[in-house]
Motif scaffolding. Structure first.
Motif, PDB file in Angstrom:
ATOM      1  N   ILE A 144      44.227  -4.759  14.556  1.00 18.23           N
ATOM      2  CA  ILE A 144      44.979  -4.869  15.811  1.00 18.23           C
ATOM      3  C   ILE A 144      45.885  -3.660  16.010  1.00 18.23           C
ATOM      4  O   ILE A 144      45.930  -3.062  17.090  1.00 18.23           O
ATOM      5  CB  ILE A 144      45.794  -6.179  15.817  1.00 18.23           C
ATOM      6  N   ALA A 145      46.631  -3.279  14.960  1.00 17.04           N
ATOM      7  CA  ALA A 145      47.637  -2.228  15.102  1.00 17.04           C
ATOM      8  C   ALA A 145      47.127  -0.849  14.748  1.00 17.04           C
ATOM      9  O   ALA A 145      47.818   0.144  15.033  1.00 17.04           O
ATOM     10  CB  ALA A 145      48.853  -2.552  14.227  1.00 17.04           C
ATOM     11  N   GLY A 146      45.956  -0.734  14.131  1.00 12.14           N
ATOM     12  CA  GLY A 146      45.480   0.571  13.706  1.00 12.14           C
ATOM     13  C   GLY A 146      45.127   1.478  14.874  1.00 12.14           C
ATOM     14  O   GLY A 146      44.608   1.033  15.899  1.00 12.14           O
ATOM     15  N   ARG A 147      45.382   2.751  14.722  1.00  8.52           N
ATOM     16  CA  ARG A 147      45.034   3.739  15.746  1.00  8.52           C
ATOM     17  C   ARG A 147      44.797   5.082  15.077  1.00  8.52           C
ATOM     18  O   ARG A 147      45.297   5.369  13.984  1.00  8.52           O
ATOM     19  CB  ARG A 147      46.129   3.853  16.815  1.00  8.52           C
ATOM     20  N   GLY A 148      44.017   5.897  15.735  1.00 13.97           N
ATOM     21  CA  GLY A 148      43.744   7.229  15.230  1.00 13.97           C
ATOM     22  C   GLY A 148      44.780   8.235  15.698  1.00 13.97           C
ATOM     23  O   GLY A 148      45.660   7.935  16.522  1.00 13.97           O
ATOM     24  N   ALA A 149      44.691   9.447  15.170  1.00 10.20           N
ATOM     25  CA  ALA A 149      45.611  10.514  15.568  1.00 10.20           C
ATOM     26  C   ALA A 149      45.262  11.007  16.972  1.00 10.20           C
ATOM     27  O   ALA A 149      44.100  10.972  17.404  1.00 10.20           O
ATOM     28  CB  ALA A 149      45.548  11.664  14.566  1.00 10.20           C
ATOM     29  N   PHE A 150      46.282  11.461  17.692  1.00  6.95           N
ATOM     30  CA  PHE A 150      46.107  11.966  19.053  1.00  6.95           C
ATOM     31  C   PHE A 150      46.522  13.424  19.067  1.00  6.95           C
ATOM     32  O   PHE A 150      47.653  13.770  18.708  1.00  6.95           O
ATOM     33  CB  PHE A 150      46.958  11.172  20.042  1.00  6.95           C
ATOM     34  N   LEU A 151      45.603  14.270  19.483  1.00  7.97           N
ATOM     35  CA  LEU A 151      45.850  15.704  19.557  1.00  7.97           C
ATOM     36  C   LEU A 151      45.480  16.175  20.950  1.00  7.97           C
ATOM     37  O   LEU A 151      44.334  16.019  21.387  1.00  7.97           O
ATOM     38  CB  LEU A 151      45.028  16.446  18.496  1.00  7.97           C
ATOM     39  N   SER A 152      46.446  16.685  21.671  1.00  7.06           N
ATOM     40  CA  SER A 152      46.175  17.113  23.050  1.00  7.06           C
ATOM     41  C   SER A 152      45.149  18.244  23.039  1.00  7.06           C
ATOM     42  O   SER A 152      45.274  19.217  22.287  1.00  7.06           O
ATOM     43  CB  SER A 152      47.474  17.586  23.711  1.00  7.06           C
ATOM     44  N   GLY A 153      44.131  18.085  23.856  1.00  5.83           N
ATOM     45  CA  GLY A 153      43.050  19.052  23.903  1.00  5.83           C
ATOM     46  C   GLY A 153      41.987  18.823  22.867  1.00  5.83           C
ATOM     47  O   GLY A 153      40.971  19.530  22.866  1.00  5.83           O
TER      48      GLY A 153
END
Length: 546
Positions: A144-153
């Motif tokens: 539910i709470a897991g998410r990946g890294a976010f890198l613009s571009g």
């Protein structure tokens, strides 16, 4: 007579919201925010601390709060939103920006982190039950709470939990037989000897040593304050479930540790796309444990035989968990908007989950737009946050229907199966015959079934207690029962001829074959023999041919 009434309420809880600062020193931002002043949540003042090992990360820690009503939650998250706005203003004043861990605004990687939650318990028994209950659901909490890294571009990170995948400080939770002060030392010694765990706080779920609380440290840091509210409500509902188990005198069972670790690894890698294994033989496992003198040999049995497992998708398991917690959500006075970040994972059409992070623009040239979107998501204290407007805009038909359906479910306080049983019609007399009196006829009267069953002639047998005379003399003195041919049976030893020709006095039957075709099918002139059989001779005794 009502002797006592027990109402299970919400437990107090606290959490540490992880934050990240980009473009400036996080220590200077923390000092400026503290000088501005942090608001009070009603249970105490908020605290802002730096991460002990990562200098760019901060933690906003709340005191123990009671979030059992909408008003209490509204006041607490209004204070949190005001504190986050003050921290963001201090970061912008210093030339930086406030963001979430693992979310980069300028193309440079940001270290991931997690939100830590503490749940207060009433006694060590409730603490033990809550630890084991959260342990059983820990793979679903990670999904539910897991998410990946976010890198613009950059491209989208499809991993389930980037924080737990890169962490060397987390271990899967273990079953705790007891957490009382008298037994906790022995439990720690057993975990150190068997699993090599010297510190309980290294596990995903652990009891807070020296305090009646449970530590949850397997949830990724969220990009939206609305997501943090939804996760706090989910943990509060599970705490209420554990308190109900203790009030009923029940405890949480011991599931296979290897099964738990395999499911945990699957959701860390794949998230809601993972297929989770379920053990279908808990009774056999309990009997085997009793036969082994209380020792668990699940790791040996699972290595030998896995026929008792079946796979279920993590998305379906999360939906089942949310439906199972509807009674607890109803007692917490939860609205569908408050748990919308949970519903968007499993209830949207198409089967694709929607998170607050998915709403952020990935264009490298739109950094200002990305910064504004991150600021709005982090500081918006409203239930649902920006995700509510996005759902209503993307799904103008199914979005409001989903919210309406869950509003009705939360008002009723019943699970899906309980609502079906409630709405099922109880009177089925018009569809099925009544087992007590039969189906009513057109006159409105039911047939009398007080007598016996009807015989072949249509008349009911006498059930007055007098048995029929079977001595051979009929009531009319004819001396026999009527046979099916219409005549009466002769008790002289000769059966009546059913062909219509009565036997003569000698007892010999007349020839019945006159005028009839040959009964021997193999010798019929108009019938061909079966394929492969040919003309077989009569294997029985020689019969005289007419």
């Amino acid at each position: 007579m009502l002797v006592s009434l027990t109402r299970v309420g919400a437990a107090r809880q606290s959490f540490a919201k992880a934050l990240a600062v980009q473009g400036t020193d996080a220590g200077a931002v923390m000092a400026a925010a503290v000088n501005r002043g942090l608001p009070d949540t009603g249970g105490g003042a908020l605290r802002l601390e730096r991460h002990p090992r990562r200098p760019e990360l901060l933690r906003l820690i709340t005191p123990m709060m009671w979030l059992g009503t909408r008003g209490a939650r509204g006041d607490a998250f209004e204070a949190l939103g005001l504190a986050l706005r003050n921290i963001d203003a201090a970061a912008r004043q210093a030339g930086g920006a406030l963001t979430a861990p693992g979310l980069s605004l300028d193309g440079q990687a940001v270290s991931p982190d997690g939100d830590t939650h503490w749940l207060a318990t009433g006694d060590p028994v409730e603490q033990e039950v809550l630890c084991n209950l959260l342990r059983r659901h820990s793979p679903l909490l990670i999904a539910i709470a897991g998410r990946g890294a976010f890198l613009s571009g950059g491209s989208r990170d499809r991993i389930g939990s980037r924080w737990l995948a890169d962490s060397h400080e987390h271990l899967a939770a273990r079953f705790l037989a007891s957490v009382t002060e008298h037994h906790l030392y022995r439990v720690q010694a057993e975990l150190r000897r068997r699993d090599g765990i010297s510190h309980l706080d290294r596990m995903d779920i652990s009891p807070a040593v020296g305090a009646d609380a449970v530590l949850v440290r397997c949830l990724d840091a969220q990009t939206s304050l609305a997501d943090t509210r939804a996760h706090a409500l989910l943990l509060s509902a599970l705490a209420m479930r554990a308190r109900s188990l203790v009030a009923d005198g029940r405890r949480e069972g011991h599931g296979p540790q290897q099964l738990l670790e395999e499911n945990r690894a699957r959701v860390i890698s794949e998230g809601l796309r993972a297929a989770l294994a379920q053990d279908e033989r808990p009774r056999d496992r309990e009997r085997s444990r009793e036969r082994d003198g209380g020792r668990s040999r699940d790791h040996e049995r699972r290595g030998q035989d896995k026929r008792g497992e079946r796979k279920v998708s993590a998305r379906q398991a999360v939906r089942t968990l949310l439906d199972d917690l509807v009674p607890e959500f109803s007692r917490l006075d939860v609205t569908p908007e408050e748990i919308l970040p949970l519903l968007c994972l499993v209830e949207l059409p198409g089967g694709q989950p929607l998170r607050a992070q998915d709403l952020l623009p990935r264009d490298l040239g739109g950094r200002r737009m990305l910064t504004e979107a991150v600021r709005e998501a982090l500081t918006d204290p409203r239930p649902g946050g920006p995700l509510l407007g996005a759902v209503l805009a993307r799904y103008p038909g199914s979005g409001p229907l989903m919210l309406k359906a869950w509003a009705e479910a939360l008002d009723s306080g019943l699970t899906r199966q309980a609502r079906r049983d409630r709405d099922r019609p109880q009177n089925l007399a018009g569809n099925r015959p009544d087992r007590q009196g039969g189906r009513p006829d057109r006159s409105g009267k039911r047939p009398d079934r007080s007598g016996g069953r009807p015989d072949r002639s249509g008349n009911r047998s006498d059930r007055s207690g007098n048995r029929p005379d079977r001595s051979g003399s009929s009531p009319d003195g004819s001396g026999g029962r009527p046979d099916r041919s219409g005549g009466r049976q002769d008790h002289s030893g000769n059966r009546p001829d059913r062909s219509g020709n009565n036997p003569d006095r000698s007892g010999n039957r007349p020839d019945r074959s006159a005028g009839r075709p040959d009964r021997d099918r193999r010798n019929r002139p108009d019938q061909q023999p079966k394929k492969g059989t040919g003309d077989r001779p009569n294997r029985g005794k020689d019969r005289p041919q007419p």
